[in-house]
Design a protein around this motif. Structure first.
Motif, PDB file in Angstrom:
ATOM      1  N   PHE A  44      78.924  68.908  30.784  1.00 55.79           N
ATOM      2  CA  PHE A  44      78.722  67.865  31.793  1.00 55.79           C
ATOM      3  C   PHE A  44      79.423  66.592  31.343  1.00 55.79           C
ATOM      4  CE2 PHE A  44      76.341  64.330  33.740  1.00 55.79           C
ATOM      5  CZ  PHE A  44      76.377  64.708  35.081  1.00 55.79           C
ATOM      6  N   ILE A  45      80.120  65.945  32.284  1.00 55.90           N
ATOM      7  CA  ILE A  45      80.781  64.670  32.016  1.00 55.90           C
ATOM      8  C   ILE A  45      79.929  63.553  32.598  1.00 55.90           C
ATOM      9  CG2 ILE A  45      82.844  63.276  32.387  1.00 55.90           C
ATOM     10  CD1 ILE A  45      83.336  65.682  30.602  1.00 55.90           C
TER      11      ILE A  45
ATOM     12  N   SER B  16      83.256  59.065  27.712  1.00 55.32           N
ATOM     13  CA  SER B  16      83.456  59.524  26.331  1.00 55.32           C
ATOM     14  C   SER B  16      82.199  60.142  25.729  1.00 55.32           C
ATOM     15  CB  SER B  16      83.916  58.351  25.448  1.00 55.32           C
ATOM     16  OG  SER B  16      82.911  57.352  25.372  1.00 55.32           O
ATOM     17  N   ARG B  17      81.089  60.147  26.497  1.00 55.33           N
ATOM     18  CA  ARG B  17      79.813  60.655  25.991  1.00 55.33           C
ATOM     19  C   ARG B  17      79.320  61.816  26.850  1.00 55.33           C
ATOM     20  NH1 ARG B  17      79.697  59.090  21.238  1.00 55.33           N
ATOM     21  NH2 ARG B  17      77.422  59.259  21.126  1.00 55.33           N
ATOM     22  N   PRO B  18      79.960  62.983  26.765  1.00 59.05           N
ATOM     23  CA  PRO B  18      79.554  64.132  27.582  1.00 59.05           C
ATOM     24  C   PRO B  18      78.272  64.778  27.064  1.00 59.05           C
ATOM     25  CG  PRO B  18      81.266  64.793  26.049  1.00 59.05           C
ATOM     26  CD  PRO B  18      81.097  63.290  25.882  1.00 59.05           C
ATOM     27  N   ILE B  19      77.772  65.731  27.827  1.00 55.04           N
ATOM     28  CA  ILE B  19      76.663  66.572  27.372  1.00 55.04           C
ATOM     29  C   ILE B  19      77.258  67.848  26.778  1.00 55.04           C
ATOM     30  CG2 ILE B  19      74.651  67.926  28.081  1.00 55.04           C
ATOM     31  CD1 ILE B  19      74.096  65.848  30.216  1.00 55.04           C
TER      32      ILE B  19
ATOM     33  N   ILE C  99      72.871  68.637  24.142  1.00 55.84           N
ATOM     34  CA  ILE C  99      72.917  67.351  23.453  1.00 55.84           C
ATOM     35  C   ILE C  99      73.637  66.338  24.335  1.00 55.84           C
ATOM     36  CG2 ILE C  99      73.729  66.125  21.402  1.00 55.84           C
ATOM     37  CD1 ILE C  99      73.733  68.856  19.970  1.00 55.84           C
ATOM     38  N   ASP C 100      72.895  65.355  24.799  1.00 59.20           N
ATOM     39  CA  ASP C 100      73.476  64.273  25.597  1.00 59.20           C
ATOM     40  C   ASP C 100      73.939  63.184  24.626  1.00 59.20           C
ATOM     41  OD1 ASP C 100      74.161  62.231  27.314  1.00 59.20           O
ATOM     42  OD2 ASP C 100      72.347  62.391  28.546  1.00 59.20           O
ATOM     43  N   LEU C 101      75.240  63.012  24.502  1.00 58.42           N
ATOM     44  CA  LEU C 101      75.760  62.037  23.542  1.00 58.42           C
ATOM     45  C   LEU C 101      75.400  60.605  23.908  1.00 58.42           C
ATOM     46  CD1 LEU C 101      79.257  63.523  22.591  1.00 58.42           C
ATOM     47  CD2 LEU C 101      77.044  63.784  21.450  1.00 58.42           C
ATOM     48  N   LEU C 102      74.983  60.387  25.155  1.00 59.74           N
ATOM     49  CA  LEU C 102      74.469  59.062  25.508  1.00 59.74           C
ATOM     50  C   LEU C 102      73.189  58.749  24.738  1.00 59.74           C
ATOM     51  CD1 LEU C 102      74.887  58.688  29.385  1.00 59.74           C
ATOM     52  CD2 LEU C 102      75.942  57.289  27.602  1.00 59.74           C
TER      53      LEU C 102
END
Length: 375
Positions: free
Chosen positions: A343-344, A350-353, A361-364
């Protein structure tokens, strides 16, 4: 689309299904190296999908009997410590990349010839410049592979001409993303090829100097924008927007650019597009190897310092398309875990899932993690 005409593919099914008697041992976990469609044009799986029994069954049901795969599974490439040389090798040794590289290297000579001829008063052939770029792009199964492959092209003394090819390819993609008409895409592609034309008039000792330029040397290099424009300004058959792209591609919306410190409304549209492509290629060419392999690092750099400094509308289109190019790609996170982009995050590209096994893992939500490598 895969058809029986693909003689250079790697077979992936039972021996009886192999075309022309080819026999290849396969294992679960091998990575498909191109998008696979059925005869009606429906997408069955995307490039970088991992081969499993369900995928094989789906292919057989749709009459697909072979497909390109990478020589090694991503797991094998990345097991233990991350072996970056091995990952690089898996890309540069692929048949797709080698075909791209052969055409790319050949076309550098053509671009060099065109630009040097123009620099001594020769004619500018817009159609020929567009054809040079199209010939390279047409070697690709998917145009967006440009993003993956230009990261692995080494430049030396031909850096200026290789850079012009890269920018022209990116401009060509950009024109399609913006829904431009064919004539406009032709001109934008040529603008990418010609944006650094003025550098043919810069002394080689200055242009290729290793280390920091003096203030005087930097001023000489900066003058390439004016020199490029001057070389084309009297050519009536060249659209003005191509000339202005050469003149203005170092102008910035906040007025901090050169040669004239113009602001947003005074900067030509084509120049704004060429600027983004120019900076992107400079970033991926000058970064160290690890960062080259992470498009999300590049996106992050743009996000953190470029909105307002570059044309915001065009920059957003550019970054969205880069990010979505790597949707469903296999990646390695900065902590060494392997996963896939599923997921974008549209507001934080720049913080995809990332899916790592059964974990998402949600990079946000994980500021300490980044995408380190992407295939």
């Amino acid at each position: 689309m895969l058809t029986s005409k693909n003689r250079d593919v790697i077979a992936i099914f039972n021996e009886g299904d192999f075309p022309h008697g080819v026999t290849v041992k396969i294992r679960t976990g091998m990575i498909i190296a191109q998008d696979v469609y059925n005869e009606h044009g429906f997408l069955l799986c995307t490039k970088n999908s991992r081969l499993n029994e369900n995928l094989v069954r789906l292919f057989l049901q749709n009459g697909i009997r072979w497909a390109r795969t990478y020589e090694m599974s991503l797991t094998e490439k990345l097991e233990g410590a991350i072996n970056e040389d091995l990952i690089l090798s898996s890309v540069v040794q692929s048949e797709d990349f080698q075909e791209f590289k052969t055409e790319y290297v050949r076309k550098i000579d053509e671009v060099k010839e065109h630009l040097l001829d123009i620099s001594i008063g020769g004619n500018v052939d817009i159609e020929a410049l567009h054809e040079v770029t199209s010939d390279i792009v047409n070697t690709l199964d998917t145009k967006n592979d440009v993003f993956n492959y230009i990261r692995f092209m080494k430049q030396s003394d031909e850096a200026t001409f290789g850079h012009c090819i890269n920018v022209s390819m990116l401009c060509n993609l950009f024109g399609h993303w913006l829904g431009m008409k064919h004539r406009d895409i032709v001109d934008l592609t040529a603008a990418g090829s010609l944006h650094d034309l003025g550098k043919t008039k810069i002394p080689h000792s200055v242009l290729c100097k290793k280390g920091r330029l003096t203030e005087g040397e930097f001023n000489i290099v900066k003058n390439h924008t004016v020199l490029g424009y001057e070389l084309m300004k009297d050519a009536k058959h060249i659209p003005e927007r191509i000339k202005l792209a050469a003149l203005m591609h170092h102008e910035r919306p906040d007025g901090s650019g050169y040669p004239h410190g113009r602001k947003t409304s005074d900067i030509d549209k084509y120049a704004s597009i060429v600027t983004i492509c120019d900076i992107y290629d400079a970033m991926i060419s000058n970064r160290c190897y690890k960062e080259k392999l992470s498009p999300f690092y590049v996106i992050k750099t743009f996000e953190q310092g470029s909105y307002g400094y570059l044309h915001t509308e065009y920059l957003l289109v550019f970054l969205q398309n880069i990010a979505h190019t790597f949707l469903h790609s296999d990646v390695v996170l900065s902590d060494g875990r392997e996963g896939r982009v599923v997921f974008i995050n549209e507001k934080h590209l720049s913080r995809p899932i990332i899916q790592c096994g059964r974990e998402f893992i949600d990079l946000l939500e994980e500021p300490g993690l980044d995408v380190k490598l992407a295939m």
